[in-house]
Design an enzyme around this catalytic site. Structure first.
Site, PDB file in Angstrom:
ATOM      1  CB  ILE A   1       0.031   6.265   2.073  1.00  0.00           C
ATOM      2  CG1 ILE A   1       1.421   6.560   2.632  1.00  0.00           C
ATOM      3  CG2 ILE A   1      -0.659   5.170   2.884  1.00  0.00           C
ATOM      4  CD1 ILE A   1       1.396   7.260   3.974  1.00  0.00           C
ATOM      5  CB  CYS A   2      -2.991   2.819  -1.428  1.00  0.00           C
ATOM      6  SG  CYS A   2      -4.654   2.289  -1.876  1.00  0.00           S
ATOM      7  CG  LEU A   3      -4.982   4.767   5.168  1.00  0.00           C
ATOM      8  CD1 LEU A   3      -5.046   3.287   5.541  1.00  0.00           C
ATOM      9  CD2 LEU A   3      -4.156   5.527   6.193  1.00  0.00           C
TER      10      LEU A   3
ATOM     11  CG  ASN B   1      -2.053  -1.008   1.064  1.00  0.00           C
ATOM     12  OD1 ASN B   1      -2.196  -1.649   0.029  1.00  0.00           O
ATOM     13  ND2 ASN B   1      -2.812  -1.193   2.111  1.00  0.00           N
TER      14      ASN B   1
END
Length: 115
Positions: free
Chosen positions: A87-89, A80
């Protein structure tokens, strides 16, 4: 010039200083309230246990209505976290809410990415 975003970030900073979550620290960079440096310590009993991870948070004048741009400065190998440190959040994209403050963002990264 004190804008709503800057006032909110000052409040976030004061709250982070007075009641810091475990394993997290953050502060504005060089008297620029819109750019923060942060450190997250790897949670116990995870592959990141004992690690120290540096991040930057770039806020816009739309904060808290829009999330900051958060990037890992430390090199990370994680599905992620992209090569550029972004960031993939979900809370940094489509699940963002103005109720999140800097402490909540960093706590979510600590538990959601490194947890």
């Amino acid at each position: 010039m004190s804008t709503p975003a800057r006032k909110r970030l000052m409040r976030d900073f004061k709250r982070l200083q007075q009641d810091p979550p475990a394993g997290i620290s953050g502060a504005p960079q060089d008297n620029n309230i819109m750019l923060w440096n942060a450190v997250i310590f790897g949670p116990d009993d995870t592959p990141w246990d004992g690690g120290t991870f540096k991040l930057t948070l770039q806020f816009s004048e739309d904060y808290p209505n829009k999330p900051p741009t958060v990037r890992f400065v430390s090199r990370m190998f994680h599905p992620n976290i992209y090569a550029d440190g972004s960031i993939c959040l979900d809370i940094l994209q489509n699940q963002w809410s103005p109720i999140y403050d800097v402490a909540a963002i960093l706590t979510s990264i600590q538990s959601g990415i490194l947890g």
